[in-house]
Each structure stands twice: as structure tokens, then as C-alpha cells.
Design a protein around this motif. Structure first.
Motif, short mmCIF file in Angstrom:
data_model
loop_
_atom_site.label_atom_id
_atom_site.label_comp_id
_atom_site.label_asym_id
_atom_site.label_seq_id
_atom_site.Cartn_x
_atom_site.Cartn_y
_atom_site.Cartn_z
N TRP A 199 0.81 -1.21 0.00
CA TRP A 199 0.00 0.00 0.00
C TRP A 199 0.85 1.26 0.00
CZ3 TRP A 199 0.35 3.63 3.83
CH2 TRP A 199 0.98 3.25 5.01
N LYS A 200 2.14 1.15 0.28
CA LYS A 200 3.01 2.33 0.36
C LYS A 200 3.50 2.80 -1.00
CE LYS A 200 4.57 0.85 4.85
NZ LYS A 200 5.45 -0.16 5.40
N THR A 201 3.28 2.02 -2.03
CA THR A 201 3.67 2.39 -3.39
C THR A 201 2.44 2.24 -4.27
OG1 THR A 201 5.87 1.49 -2.97
CG2 THR A 201 5.30 1.93 -5.25
N VAL A 202 1.88 3.37 -4.67
CA VAL A 202 0.65 3.34 -5.46
C VAL A 202 0.82 4.14 -6.75
CG1 VAL A 202 -0.84 3.06 -3.44
CG2 VAL A 202 -0.35 5.35 -4.28
N GLU A 203 0.00 3.80 -7.71
CA GLU A 203 -0.07 4.52 -8.97
C GLU A 203 -1.52 4.95 -9.16
OE1 GLU A 203 0.74 3.80 -13.74
OE2 GLU A 203 0.97 2.14 -12.35
N GLU A 251 9.83 5.04 6.64
CA GLU A 251 8.77 4.60 5.74
C GLU A 251 8.24 5.77 4.91
OE1 GLU A 251 8.72 4.28 9.03
OE2 GLU A 251 8.76 2.16 9.48
N THR A 252 8.06 5.52 3.63
CA THR A 252 7.54 6.57 2.75
C THR A 252 6.33 6.07 1.99
OG1 THR A 252 9.01 5.91 0.95
CG2 THR A 252 9.79 7.67 2.41
N LEU A 253 5.49 7.03 1.60
CA LEU A 253 4.37 6.77 0.71
C LEU A 253 4.78 7.35 -0.64
CD1 LEU A 253 1.42 5.98 0.08
CD2 LEU A 253 0.76 8.27 0.89
N GLU A 254 4.76 6.51 -1.68
CA GLU A 254 5.14 6.94 -3.03
C GLU A 254 3.91 6.89 -3.93
OE1 GLU A 254 8.29 4.44 -4.42
OE2 GLU A 254 9.65 5.07 -2.84
N ILE A 255 3.61 8.04 -4.53
CA ILE A 255 2.46 8.14 -5.43
C ILE A 255 2.98 8.43 -6.83
CG2 ILE A 255 0.34 9.40 -5.94
CD1 ILE A 255 0.29 10.12 -2.91
N VAL A 261 7.14 10.66 -9.37
CA VAL A 261 6.75 10.11 -8.07
C VAL A 261 6.76 11.22 -7.03
CG1 VAL A 261 7.34 8.47 -6.25
CG2 VAL A 261 7.70 7.84 -8.63
N LYS A 262 5.63 11.37 -6.34
CA LYS A 262 5.60 12.23 -5.16
C LYS A 262 5.85 11.32 -3.98
CE LYS A 262 2.70 16.12 -6.34
NZ LYS A 262 1.64 17.02 -5.87
N GLU A 263 6.79 11.70 -3.16
CA GLU A 263 7.16 10.86 -2.03
C GLU A 263 7.07 11.68 -0.75
OE1 GLU A 263 10.64 7.64 -1.34
OE2 GLU A 263 11.28 9.59 -2.06
N VAL A 264 6.45 11.10 0.26
CA VAL A 264 6.33 11.77 1.55
C VAL A 264 6.58 10.74 2.65
CG1 VAL A 264 3.83 11.42 1.71
CG2 VAL A 264 4.89 13.31 2.95
N ASN A 265 7.24 11.18 3.68
CA ASN A 265 7.48 10.32 4.83
C ASN A 265 6.15 10.09 5.54
OD1 ASN A 265 8.13 9.63 7.68
ND2 ASN A 265 10.22 9.80 6.92
N ILE A 266 5.80 8.84 5.78
CA ILE A 266 4.50 8.51 6.38
C ILE A 266 4.36 9.15 7.76
CG2 ILE A 266 3.06 6.63 7.26
CD1 ILE A 266 4.18 4.96 4.90
N LYS A 267 5.43 9.13 8.52
CA LYS A 267 5.40 9.71 9.87
C LYS A 267 5.06 11.21 9.80
CE LYS A 267 8.05 9.35 14.10
NZ LYS A 267 9.28 8.87 14.71
N ASP A 268 5.50 11.88 8.73
CA ASP A 268 5.24 13.31 8.58
C ASP A 268 3.78 13.61 8.26
OD1 ASP A 268 7.87 13.85 9.11
OD2 ASP A 268 8.43 14.13 7.00
N LEU A 269 3.02 12.63 7.79
CA LEU A 269 1.60 12.86 7.49
C LEU A 269 0.79 13.15 8.75
CD1 LEU A 269 0.92 10.18 4.75
CD2 LEU A 269 1.05 12.65 4.44
#
Length: 141
Positions: free
Chosen positions: A60-64, A107-111, A123-131
């Protein structure tokens, strides 16, 4: 019969094939209500709808984000899609797949979408903890 086949093939090509969405064609919003972070993806064009595509391994951390044309014979109820992450505290989440995960901070979320300005996948990447904070949400948007 040949004409029907041509029309059916064209129709299937129009509504049956999704393409990677363009960041410019979509509105991304995020809402944090009491630690429940919901990231929403909405198409700007009324003739489209978008869905979150997962990787082959289901991570789920890498989505398109995939854009589809609306079928003129079927009214799409939801034109957008969303991803929800529930923070139990600053370092613990309930992931969209229902698993409780401790965060290390790496951990990152990559969109993945298309960047029409660069004419390539981006790819937009954000640190999950930062959300968990407004800063992380602003990085995503």
C-alpha cells in the motif's frame, strides 16, 4: 458484423483501458481528523474517474493513480479514490490493509503519476510519519 466488431473494439479501448493519471489532471487533498489521515484523489475532468492502483505485491506504500474514461452507459458513483492511514500515536499506524505498524521514520508513501511538463512518470514521495503533521501533508500536496 464487422462494423459491430469495430465499434465494440473502439468502445473497449475508450472505457476499458486505464492510463497513469497526470498530476495536472487531478486534485489531491488531505484531511487529518483526530489522527485519521485521508488522502483523496479527484479528477478535474467530469469525463474521467481515478482509482488507486497497487503494486503487484500489494504494498500500500507504493501506489499509482490510474485514470479511466467514464462509461457513458454506466453512471460511476465515485469518481475519485482515497487512501486512509490511522495514527494510533505519532509512531504507530493502522495501515489501509488493517495491519498495525510501528514507524521507524524511514517509511515513505510513493504516489506515481505522469508529469506532463516533463513528459514522464513522476513520483511524489512523503514520509509517512510526517503525514501526522501539517508539514507532511503540505509536502504531499
Amino acid at each position: 458484423m464487422i462494423i459491430f466488431s469495430i465499434i465494440a473494439t473502439a468502445y473497449e479501448g475508450y472505457v476499458g483501458t486505464g492510463v497513469t493519471a497526470d498530476f495536472e489532471d487531478m486534485k489531491i487533498t488531505s484531511l487529518n481528523e483526530d489522527g485519521v489521515v485521508t488522502i483523496s484523489f479527484e479528477p478535474k475532468d467530469n469525463g474521467d474517474y481515478v482509482r488507486i492502483g497497487r503494486t503487484a505485491d500489494g504494498d500500500w506504500k507504493t501506489v499509482e493513480i490510474v485514470k479511466w474514461n467514464v462509461n457513458p452507459f454506466y453512471k460511476e458513483i465515485e469518481r475519485g479514490d482515497y487512501l486512509t492511514i490511522t495514527f494510533l500515536d505519532e509512531n504507530t499506524i493502522v495501515a489501509p490493509d488493517g495491519q498495525v505498524e510501528k514507524l521507524t521514520g524511514d517509511e515513505t508513501l510513493e504516489i506515481t503519476c505522469v508529469d506532463s511538463k516533463k513528459e514522464k512518470l513522476s513520483v511524489k514521495e512523503v514520509n509517512i510519519k510526517d503525514l501526522y503533521t501539517e508539514t507532511g501533508i503540505k509536502e504531499l500536496l
